[in-house]
Design a protein around this motif. Structure first.
Motif, PDB file in Angstrom:
ATOM      1  N   ILE A   1     -53.362-147.385  37.868  1.00  0.00           N
ATOM      2  CA  ILE A   1     -53.335-148.844  37.881  1.00  0.00           C
ATOM      3  C   ILE A   1     -54.749-149.398  37.769  1.00  0.00           C
ATOM      4  CG2 ILE A   1     -52.861-150.863  39.318  1.00  0.00           C
ATOM      5  CD1 ILE A   1     -50.344-149.522  40.269  1.00  0.00           C
ATOM      6  N   ASP A   2     -55.698-148.785  38.484  1.00  0.00           N
ATOM      7  CA  ASP A   2     -57.089-149.239  38.388  1.00  0.00           C
ATOM      8  C   ASP A   2     -57.594-149.137  36.950  1.00  0.00           C
ATOM      9  OD1 ASP A   2     -57.170-149.772  41.074  1.00  0.00           O
ATOM     10  OD2 ASP A   2     -58.149-147.881  41.619  1.00  0.00           O
ATOM     11  N   GLU A   3     -57.216-148.064  36.267  1.00  0.00           N
ATOM     12  CA  GLU A   3     -57.635-147.883  34.874  1.00  0.00           C
ATOM     13  C   GLU A   3     -56.999-148.933  33.972  1.00  0.00           C
ATOM     14  OE1 GLU A   3     -57.244-144.563  31.281  1.00  0.00           O
ATOM     15  OE2 GLU A   3     -56.750-144.015  33.356  1.00  0.00           O
ATOM     16  N   ILE A   4     -55.713-149.209  34.197  1.00  0.00           N
ATOM     17  CA  ILE A   4     -55.017-150.214  33.386  1.00  0.00           C
ATOM     18  C   ILE A   4     -55.615-151.599  33.637  1.00  0.00           C
ATOM     19  CG2 ILE A   4     -52.822-151.395  33.012  1.00  0.00           C
ATOM     20  CD1 ILE A   4     -51.444-148.712  33.737  1.00  0.00           C
ATOM     21  N   VAL A   5     -55.885-151.913  34.895  1.00  0.00           N
ATOM     22  CA  VAL A   5     -56.458-153.211  35.244  1.00  0.00           C
ATOM     23  C   VAL A   5     -57.819-153.391  34.576  1.00  0.00           C
ATOM     24  CG1 VAL A   5     -57.458-154.543  37.148  1.00  0.00           C
ATOM     25  CG2 VAL A   5     -55.183-153.518  37.396  1.00  0.00           C
ATOM     26  N   ALA A   6     -58.632-152.342  34.588  1.00  0.00           N
ATOM     27  CA  ALA A   6     -59.945-152.430  33.943  1.00  0.00           C
ATOM     28  C   ALA A   6     -59.796-152.657  32.442  1.00  0.00           C
ATOM     29  CB  ALA A   6     -60.737-151.148  34.206  1.00  0.00           C
TER      30      ALA A   6
ATOM     31  N   LEU B   1     -57.186-154.167  30.954  1.00  0.00           N
ATOM     32  CA  LEU B   1     -56.733-155.544  30.781  1.00  0.00           C
ATOM     33  C   LEU B   1     -57.903-156.517  30.917  1.00  0.00           C
ATOM     34  CD1 LEU B   1     -53.417-155.449  32.871  1.00  0.00           C
ATOM     35  CD2 LEU B   1     -53.615-155.490  30.377  1.00  0.00           C
ATOM     36  N   ASP B   2     -58.785-156.261  31.858  1.00  0.00           N
ATOM     37  CA  ASP B   2     -59.952-157.125  32.042  1.00  0.00           C
ATOM     38  C   ASP B   2     -60.842-157.110  30.804  1.00  0.00           C
ATOM     39  OD1 ASP B   2     -59.155-157.854  34.585  1.00  0.00           O
ATOM     40  OD2 ASP B   2     -60.402-156.350  35.602  1.00  0.00           O
ATOM     41  N   ARG B   3     -60.991-155.929  30.186  1.00  0.00           N
ATOM     42  CA  ARG B   3     -61.812-155.841  28.971  1.00  0.00           C
ATOM     43  C   ARG B   3     -61.187-156.648  27.835  1.00  0.00           C
ATOM     44  NH1 ARG B   3     -62.308-150.409  30.620  1.00  0.00           N
ATOM     45  NH2 ARG B   3     -60.757-149.718  29.085  1.00  0.00           N
ATOM     46  N   LEU B   4     -59.862-156.573  27.714  1.00  0.00           N
ATOM     47  CA  LEU B   4     -59.183-157.368  26.687  1.00  0.00           C
ATOM     48  C   LEU B   4     -59.409-158.862  26.913  1.00  0.00           C
ATOM     49  CD1 LEU B   4     -55.711-155.583  26.263  1.00  0.00           C
ATOM     50  CD2 LEU B   4     -57.693-155.443  24.753  1.00  0.00           C
ATOM     51  N   ASP B   5     -59.312-159.277  28.155  1.00  0.00           N
ATOM     52  CA  ASP B   5     -59.504-160.697  28.469  1.00  0.00           C
ATOM     53  C   ASP B   5     -60.928-161.152  28.144  1.00  0.00           C
ATOM     54  OD1 ASP B   5     -56.926-161.195  29.315  1.00  0.00           O
ATOM     55  OD2 ASP B   5     -57.345-160.784  31.429  1.00  0.00           O
TER      56      ASP B   5
ATOM     57  N   LEU C   1     -40.464-156.638  30.377  1.00  0.00           N
ATOM     58  CA  LEU C   1     -41.502-155.938  31.116  1.00  0.00           C
ATOM     59  C   LEU C   1     -40.989-154.550  31.483  1.00  0.00           C
ATOM     60  CD1 LEU C   1     -44.340-156.781  32.252  1.00  0.00           C
ATOM     61  CD2 LEU C   1     -43.206-157.085  34.451  1.00  0.00           C
ATOM     62  N   SER C   2     -41.815-153.539  31.320  1.00  0.00           N
ATOM     63  CA  SER C   2     -41.416-152.185  31.681  1.00  0.00           C
ATOM     64  C   SER C   2     -41.665-151.950  33.169  1.00  0.00           C
ATOM     65  CB  SER C   2     -42.217-151.168  30.872  1.00  0.00           C
ATOM     66  OG  SER C   2     -43.584-151.184  31.284  1.00  0.00           O
ATOM     67  N   ALA C   3     -41.167-150.825  33.654  1.00  0.00           N
ATOM     68  CA  ALA C   3     -41.429-150.463  35.048  1.00  0.00           C
ATOM     69  C   ALA C   3     -42.928-150.326  35.284  1.00  0.00           C
ATOM     70  CB  ALA C   3     -40.710-149.154  35.376  1.00  0.00           C
ATOM     71  N   ARG C   4     -43.624-149.842  34.282  1.00  0.00           N
ATOM     72  CA  ARG C   4     -45.082-149.679  34.395  1.00  0.00           C
ATOM     73  C   ARG C   4     -45.776-151.042  34.481  1.00  0.00           C
ATOM     74  NH1 ARG C   4     -47.810-145.137  33.513  1.00  0.00           N
ATOM     75  NH2 ARG C   4     -49.992-145.168  32.865  1.00  0.00           N
ATOM     76  N   GLY C   5     -45.338-151.978  33.620  1.00  0.00           N
ATOM     77  CA  GLY C   5     -45.924-153.310  33.665  1.00  0.00           C
ATOM     78  C   GLY C   5     -45.653-154.017  34.978  1.00  0.00           C
ATOM     79  N   ALA C   6     -44.434-153.860  35.500  1.00  0.00           N
ATOM     80  CA  ALA C   6     -44.081-154.483  36.778  1.00  0.00           C
ATOM     81  C   ALA C   6     -44.943-153.932  37.906  1.00  0.00           C
ATOM     82  CB  ALA C   6     -42.602-154.249  37.075  1.00  0.00           C
ATOM     83  N   ALA C   7     -45.221-152.625  37.871  1.00  0.00           N
ATOM     84  CA  ALA C   7     -46.041-152.007  38.926  1.00  0.00           C
ATOM     85  C   ALA C   7     -47.454-152.575  38.923  1.00  0.00           C
ATOM     86  CB  ALA C   7     -46.072-150.494  38.724  1.00  0.00           C
ATOM     87  N   VAL C   8     -47.985-152.842  37.733  1.00  0.00           N
ATOM     88  CA  VAL C   8     -49.336-153.407  37.652  1.00  0.00           C
ATOM     89  C   VAL C   8     -49.374-154.809  38.229  1.00  0.00           C
ATOM     90  CG1 VAL C   8     -51.130-154.189  36.050  1.00  0.00           C
ATOM     91  CG2 VAL C   8     -50.014-151.975  35.693  1.00  0.00           C
ATOM     92  N   LEU C   9     -48.414-155.643  37.854  1.00  0.00           N
ATOM     93  CA  LEU C   9     -48.377-157.010  38.384  1.00  0.00           C
ATOM     94  C   LEU C   9     -48.191-157.007  39.900  1.00  0.00           C
ATOM     95  CD1 LEU C   9     -46.247-158.978  35.752  1.00  0.00           C
ATOM     96  CD2 LEU C   9     -48.736-158.890  35.988  1.00  0.00           C
TER      97      LEU C   9
END
Length: 281
Positions: free
Chosen positions: A109-114, A116-120, A180-188
């Motif tokens: 999740i930390d990797e995904i969040v980082a 997403l932040d780069r995309l933003d 939203l996938s299960a993976r996307g829901a977990a991130v949110l």
């Protein structure tokens, strides 16, 4: 390179090895792997050929009923363009299926969040990733233009952004819109976002419905049917009785289910839906 559901199913089964297309120039190259409804299809060869050189063996390898039928099909559209023979093989399931149904651990999740932040930060239009995920969570199976309008984005740019999220397994495409996938829901959830419906269940895993048309898709989803496995729990008569499901939708359902190794509940020659592990895009 567009391929019909029946053609994809035959490639997966090893019954079709080549396709013929009239193109101004090759649109695929050797080694290309295309994501399709039955999984990954790999291009093994691309050769320009003369129509006069085609043989009955070419027709059989392409799944045509005869050499004459193959030639007639090639002559139907753009007869002035050269003909290419494309070698094809089934290369396995789309890895995004397993990814989107896996719940990431804290490090992931930390990797995904980082990411997403780069995309933003890189977006000239400003941050968009969380707003897009939350909107898809709030309005699953909603047309992309309607979602784009709510975010004040043009539809092509919105779709391009969603494809980026899909590559990471955070969303998946439906016949109409996304979910939203299960993976996307977990991130949110991990980030503490207030989701539109706090008690919304985790998306049911399974093979999404194929493109059936808006009326048929709404008819099925309104009855809680959002995957091919759920369709396989119904008889063909029950599906046909739904208002909005016509011959076109039934034909595409049969083709998609056949490609996935599924059948309607009342099909005596099919295999049961339970335990099926076949994946689709």
């Amino acid at each position: 390179m567009q391929m019909r559901p029946a053609e994809l199913a035959a490639i997966r089964a090893g019954e079709v090895e080549v396709a013929f297309r009239r193109w101004e120039r090759p649109r695929v190259r050797v080694g290309t792997r295309m994501r399709t409804a039955v999984g990954l299809i790999e291009v093994t060869s691309v050769d320009r050929v003369a129509v006069s050189s085609l043989s009955a063996a070419d027709a059989r390898r392409a799944g045509a009923v005869s050499l004459a039928a193959l030639r007639q099909g090639l002559d139907r559209l753009h007869p002035d363009r050269p003909v290419y023979r494309i070698g094809l093989r089934y290369a396995g399931v789309d890895p995004r299926h397993a990814l989107r149904e896996s719940v990431p651990d804290a490090a992931e999740i930390d990797e995904i969040v980082a990411w997403l932040d780069r995309l933003d930060r890189a977006s000239p239009a400003g941050p968009w990733t969380r707003a897009t995920l939350l909107l898809i969570d709030e309005l699953p199976a909603t047309r992309a233009p309607d979602l784009a309008q709510r975010l004040g984005r043009d539809t092509p740019a919105f779709k391009q952004n969603v494809r980026k999220l899909k590559e990471r397994g955070l969303t998946e495409s439906l016949d109409i819109g996304y979910r939203l996938s299960a993976r996307g829901a977990a991130v949110l959830d991990q980030e503490g976002h207030r989701r539109p419906v706090p008690d919304r269940p985790v998306p049911v895993p399974g093979i999404p419905l194929p493109h059936l048309g808006a009326a048929a898709t709404r008819a099925l989803t309104s009855h809680g049917v959002a995957s091919l496995e759920q369709v396989a729990e119904l008889s063909e008569a029950e599906v046909q009785a739904l208002h909005g499901v016509g011959p076109y939708a039934l034909r595409h359902l049969r083709a998609a289910m056949g490609a996935a190794g599924l059948t309607f509940r009342d099909d005596p020659g099919g295999s049961p839906a339970a335990g099926s592990t076949t994946e689709m895009s």
